[in-house]
Enzyme design. Structure first.
Site, PDB file in Angstrom:
ATOM      1  N   LYS A  96     -26.648  21.368   2.141  1.00 54.80           N
ATOM      2  CA  LYS A  96     -26.965  22.683   1.797  1.00 54.80           C
ATOM      3  C   LYS A  96     -26.579  24.130   2.732  1.00 54.80           C
ATOM      4  CE  LYS A  96     -31.038  21.253  -0.530  1.00 54.80           C
ATOM      5  NZ  LYS A  96     -30.394  19.342  -0.558  1.00 54.80           N
ATOM      6  N   ASP A 130     -24.402  20.896  -1.452  1.00 57.79           N
ATOM      7  CA  ASP A 130     -25.838  20.509  -2.608  1.00 57.79           C
ATOM      8  C   ASP A 130     -25.749  22.247  -3.737  1.00 57.79           C
ATOM      9  OD1 ASP A 130     -26.157  18.366  -2.130  1.00 57.79           O
ATOM     10  OD2 ASP A 130     -28.305  19.029  -0.809  1.00 57.79           O
ATOM     11  N   MET A 131     -26.413  22.279  -4.298  1.00 58.68           N
ATOM     12  CA  MET A 131     -26.668  23.401  -5.572  1.00 58.68           C
ATOM     13  C   MET A 131     -28.477  24.193  -5.594  1.00 58.68           C
ATOM     14  SD  MET A 131     -24.928  26.721  -6.390  1.00 58.68           S
ATOM     15  CE  MET A 131     -23.838  26.283  -6.821  1.00 58.68           C
ATOM     16  N   GLN A 159     -25.651  22.896 -11.841  1.00 53.40           N
ATOM     17  CA  GLN A 159     -26.627  22.750 -12.403  1.00 53.40           C
ATOM     18  C   GLN A 159     -26.832  23.183 -13.646  1.00 53.40           C
ATOM     19  OE1 GLN A 159     -28.290  25.851  -9.494  1.00 53.40           O
ATOM     20  NE2 GLN A 159     -29.616  24.073  -8.763  1.00 53.40           N
ATOM     21  N   ARG A 180     -20.640  17.346  -9.163  1.00 49.61           N
ATOM     22  CA  ARG A 180     -22.270  16.772  -9.038  1.00 49.61           C
ATOM     23  C   ARG A 180     -22.991  17.320  -9.989  1.00 49.61           C
ATOM     24  NH1 ARG A 180     -25.882  17.519  -5.183  1.00 49.61           N
ATOM     25  NH2 ARG A 180     -24.542  15.966  -3.379  1.00 49.61           N
ATOM     26  N   LYS A 183     -29.701  18.548 -13.516  1.00 50.78           N
ATOM     27  CA  LYS A 183     -30.250  19.276 -14.513  1.00 50.78           C
ATOM     28  C   LYS A 183     -30.238  20.532 -13.511  1.00 50.78           C
ATOM     29  CE  LYS A 183     -31.489  15.843 -17.723  1.00 50.78           C
ATOM     30  NZ  LYS A 183     -33.115  15.295 -17.955  1.00 50.78           N
ATOM     31  N   GLY A 184     -31.107  20.835 -12.582  1.00 53.11           N
ATOM     32  CA  GLY A 184     -31.432  21.790 -11.884  1.00 53.11           C
ATOM     33  C   GLY A 184     -32.889  21.444 -11.184  1.00 53.11           C
ATOM     34  N   THR A 222     -27.671  11.955 -12.560  1.00 49.48           N
ATOM     35  CA  THR A 222     -29.527  11.516 -13.482  1.00 49.48           C
ATOM     36  C   THR A 222     -29.933  10.371 -13.333  1.00 49.48           C
ATOM     37  OG1 THR A 222     -30.054  12.093 -16.186  1.00 49.48           O
ATOM     38  CG2 THR A 222     -28.158  11.214 -16.128  1.00 49.48           C
ATOM     39  N   HIS A 223     -30.979  10.505 -13.463  1.00 45.60           N
ATOM     40  CA  HIS A 223     -31.757   9.295 -14.280  1.00 45.60           C
ATOM     41  C   HIS A 223     -32.664   9.376 -15.468  1.00 45.60           C
ATOM     42  CE1 HIS A 223     -32.569  10.924  -9.836  1.00 45.60           C
ATOM     43  NE2 HIS A 223     -32.430   9.931  -9.863  1.00 45.60           N
ATOM     44  N   ARG A 285     -39.664  16.865  -5.510  1.00 49.75           N
ATOM     45  CA  ARG A 285     -39.587  15.292  -5.951  1.00 49.75           C
ATOM     46  C   ARG A 285     -41.269  15.512  -6.897  1.00 49.75           C
ATOM     47  NH1 ARG A 285     -35.174  16.340  -5.013  1.00 49.75           N
ATOM     48  NH2 ARG A 285     -34.764  17.077  -6.588  1.00 49.75           N
TER      49      ARG A 285
HETATM   50  P1  FDA Z   1     -35.018  13.816 -16.028  1.00 47.95           P
HETATM   51  O1  FDA Z   1     -36.210  14.724 -15.322  1.00 47.95           O
HETATM   52  O2  FDA Z   1     -35.416  14.016 -17.538  1.00 47.95           O
HETATM   53  O3  FDA Z   1     -35.615  12.603 -15.483  1.00 47.95           O
HETATM   54  C1  FDA Z   1     -35.336  11.324 -15.827  1.00 47.95           C
HETATM   55  C2  FDA Z   1     -36.456   9.435 -16.120  1.00 47.95           C
HETATM   56  O4  FDA Z   1     -35.974  10.182 -14.654  1.00 47.95           O
HETATM   57  C3  FDA Z   1     -37.870  10.273 -15.865  1.00 47.95           C
HETATM   58  O5  FDA Z   1     -38.111  10.123 -17.147  1.00 47.95           O
HETATM   59  C4  FDA Z   1     -38.361   9.654 -14.692  1.00 47.95           C
HETATM   60  O6  FDA Z   1     -38.660   7.375 -15.410  1.00 47.95           O
HETATM   61  C5  FDA Z   1     -36.771   9.568 -13.631  1.00 47.95           C
HETATM   62  N1  FDA Z   1     -37.620  10.913 -12.901  1.00 47.95           N
HETATM   63  C6  FDA Z   1     -36.828  11.500 -12.519  1.00 47.95           C
HETATM   64  N2  FDA Z   1     -37.190  12.624 -11.230  1.00 47.95           N
HETATM   65  C7  FDA Z   1     -38.154  11.824 -11.186  1.00 47.95           C
HETATM   66  C8  FDA Z   1     -38.812  12.243  -9.445  1.00 47.95           C
HETATM   67  N3  FDA Z   1     -39.025  12.561  -9.080  1.00 47.95           N
HETATM   68  N4  FDA Z   1     -39.802  10.905  -9.602  1.00 47.95           N
HETATM   69  C9  FDA Z   1     -40.582   9.746 -10.016  1.00 47.95           C
HETATM   70  N5  FDA Z   1     -39.332   9.871 -11.332  1.00 47.95           N
HETATM   71  C10 FDA Z   1     -38.044  10.606 -11.709  1.00 47.95           C
HETATM   72  N6  FDA Z   1     -31.025  20.228  -8.340  1.00 47.95           N
HETATM   73  C11 FDA Z   1     -30.152  21.412  -7.794  1.00 47.95           C
HETATM   74  O7  FDA Z   1     -31.063  21.784  -8.519  1.00 47.95           O
HETATM   75  N7  FDA Z   1     -30.090  21.010  -6.719  1.00 47.95           N
HETATM   76  C12 FDA Z   1     -29.410  20.069  -5.888  1.00 47.95           C
HETATM   77  O8  FDA Z   1     -28.162  19.509  -5.407  1.00 47.95           O
HETATM   78  C13 FDA Z   1     -29.384  18.516  -6.810  1.00 47.95           C
HETATM   79  N8  FDA Z   1     -28.833  17.500  -6.069  1.00 47.95           N
HETATM   80  C14 FDA Z   1     -28.758  16.015  -6.604  1.00 47.95           C
HETATM   81  C15 FDA Z   1     -28.421  15.650  -6.266  1.00 47.95           C
HETATM   82  C16 FDA Z   1     -28.758  13.907  -7.066  1.00 47.95           C
HETATM   83  C17 FDA Z   1     -27.994  12.228  -7.079  1.00 47.95           C
HETATM   84  C18 FDA Z   1     -29.426  13.998  -7.819  1.00 47.95           C
HETATM   85  C19 FDA Z   1     -30.178  12.727  -8.640  1.00 47.95           C
HETATM   86  C20 FDA Z   1     -30.522  15.515  -8.277  1.00 47.95           C
HETATM   87  C21 FDA Z   1     -30.398  15.987  -8.023  1.00 47.95           C
HETATM   88  N9  FDA Z   1     -31.183  16.900  -8.409  1.00 47.95           N
HETATM   89  C22 FDA Z   1     -30.192  18.793  -8.040  1.00 47.95           C
HETATM   90  C23 FDA Z   1     -31.997  17.528  -8.966  1.00 47.95           C
HETATM   91  C24 FDA Z   1     -32.187  17.185 -10.389  1.00 47.95           C
HETATM   92  O9  FDA Z   1     -31.524  18.462 -10.778  1.00 47.95           O
HETATM   93  C25 FDA Z   1     -33.224  17.642 -11.618  1.00 47.95           C
HETATM   94  O10 FDA Z   1     -34.044  17.639 -10.745  1.00 47.95           O
HETATM   95  C26 FDA Z   1     -33.355  15.518 -10.838  1.00 47.95           C
HETATM   96  O11 FDA Z   1     -32.536  14.603 -10.785  1.00 47.95           O
HETATM   97  C27 FDA Z   1     -34.433  14.773 -12.095  1.00 47.95           C
HETATM   98  O12 FDA Z   1     -33.649  15.255 -13.743  1.00 47.95           O
HETATM   99  P2  FDA Z   1     -32.651  13.620 -14.017  1.00 47.95           P
HETATM  100  O13 FDA Z   1     -31.698  13.974 -14.952  1.00 47.95           O
HETATM  101  O14 FDA Z   1     -33.451  12.585 -13.376  1.00 47.95           O
HETATM  102  O15 FDA Z   1     -33.511  14.381 -15.427  1.00 47.95           O
END
Ligand code: FDA
Length: 303
Positions: A96, A130-131, A159, A180, A183-184, A222-223, A285
């Site tokens: 960061k 990271d952003m 993001q 990378r 979503k944000g 993303t998850h 988180r």
């Molecule tokens: P979504 O929030 O829709 O989640 C999809 C599913 O994943 C959920 O239904 C749940 O099952 C599971 N899940 C998601 N988050 C969870 C959690 N905290 N605990 C338990 N289960 C969870 N953001 C940013 O602003 N700057 C950055 O630099 C980064 N860097 C980054 C690196 C990597 C490798 C990842 C995976 C994510 C980031 N993020 C990030 C975070 C990102 O912006 C986002 O907030 C999270 O990834 C959650 O969004 P999803 O895409 O997983 O979708």
């Protein structure tokens, strides 16, 4: 509403002190964080490597308030890169820029980031940036573009919720910078970012198409199962070999999906944070998933 409150709390220094000193909070946070020390991170990296997963290592810390803290953060990254090289770990790093002093001035952050990027290049490990919140996007992208010119393997996070991201993605694709896509995770006003989850998901899907088609090395972070599935079909449609992109997920989140992606033969990198500055990371988180907050509160109540 709950999400906004948690993200606001992530910036509170009083809450930070209370939560950080609370052993129950630490126990819950450990799901997402490898531990305090580089040795803890190394143990986690070995486990993940053993399961066929690569790692992006994050030394926790952000918004440093002094030059010495910023130098301490870059020193921690240099030590991590040494460890990656010495132990032959399958890992790169994620930084960061506010940990490296961006709030104190661009020059300080640029100097510290250059040290890390130079060492990353020697080790053969990508330095991912990271952003952070929207106020930092211009400075982050400008710094990344200049680092990429001198050290090639520097990537950056974009993001999907930001209105500006389609244009930023196009620019980075043109510069050959690996992106990378996430979503944000910060609290942003409607002028700057989409507010509804469905809109963010749709924006992510549109950006994904451009990312997979045009980026030097797409990192799909993303998850979200639907977006993971969409990535696979876009990769097939755009004729992308599996060795030219990767999925990324957070340590402790959707381990089932992580294992599935690896079993199917796709590249997966797990983002592994370590260090004692875990409070804001932990709060983000919690904000992502109310169930995490209920788990945390029920653990507090059990004490
Ligand atoms: P979504 O929030 O829709 O989640 C999809 C599913 O994943 C959920 O239904 C749940 O099952 C599971 N899940 C998601 N988050 C969870 C959690 N905290 N605990 C338990 N289960 C969870 N953001 C940013 O602003 N700057 C950055 O630099 C980064 N860097 C980054 C690196 C990597 C490798 C990842 C995976 C994510 C980031 N993020 C990030 C975070 C990102 O912006 C986002 O907030 C999270 O990834 C959650 O969004 P999803 O895409 O997983 O979708």
């Amino acid at each position: 509403m709950l999400k906004a409150t948690l993200l606001k709390a992530a910036a509170s220094s009083t809450l930070k002190r209370q939560v950080t000193n609370n052993p129950v909070a630490w126990r819950v946070a450990r799901r997402f964080i490898a531990g305090d020390r580089l040795d803890d991170a190394e143990r986690t990296i070995r486990e993940l490597n053993g399961a066929g997963m690569s790692v992006a290592l994050d030394h926790l810390g952000e918004n440093t308030e002094s030059q010495s803290q910023a130098r301490g953060a870059s020193a921690a990254y240099l030590a991590a890169l040494d460890r990656i090289q010495d132990e032959g770990l399958d890992a790169n790093i994620s930084v960061k820029l506010t940990a490296l002093g961006l709030d104190l001035g661009r020059d300080l952050a640029a100097e510290e980031a250059a040290k890390v990027a130079a060492r990353g290049k020697e080790v053969g490990a990508m330095v991912g940036v990271d952003m952070e919140s929207a106020a930092y996007v211009d400075r982050t992208l400008d710094l990344v573009a200049s680092l990429e010119e001198s050290y090639d393997d520097v990537g950056v996070c974009l993001q999907a919720y930001l209105h500006r991201t389609p244009a930023d993605l196009e620019r980075l694709n043109g510069l050959g910078v690996p992106v990378r896509l996430v979503k944000g995770a910060y609290r942003e006003p409607p002028e700057v970012a989409l507010q509804r989850k469905a809109d963010v998901d749709a924006a992510y899907a549109r950006l994904l198409d451009v990312l997979v088609r045009d980026n030097a090395y797409p990192m799909v972070a993303t998850h979200d199962q639907r977006l993971v599935a969409l990535t696979k079909s876009l990769a097939a449609r755009h004729g992308r070999d599996r060795s030219t992109f990767e999925f990324q997920m957070l340590h402790g989140v959707r381990r089932d999906l992580q294992a599935q992606v690896v079993a199917e033969g796709y590249r997966l990198r797990v983002y592994v944070p370590y260090g004692d500055q875990w409070y804001p990371y932990f709060m983000r988180r919690l904000a992502e998933r109310p169930a995490n907050l209920y788990f945390f509160l029920s653990n507090l109540a059990k004490r």
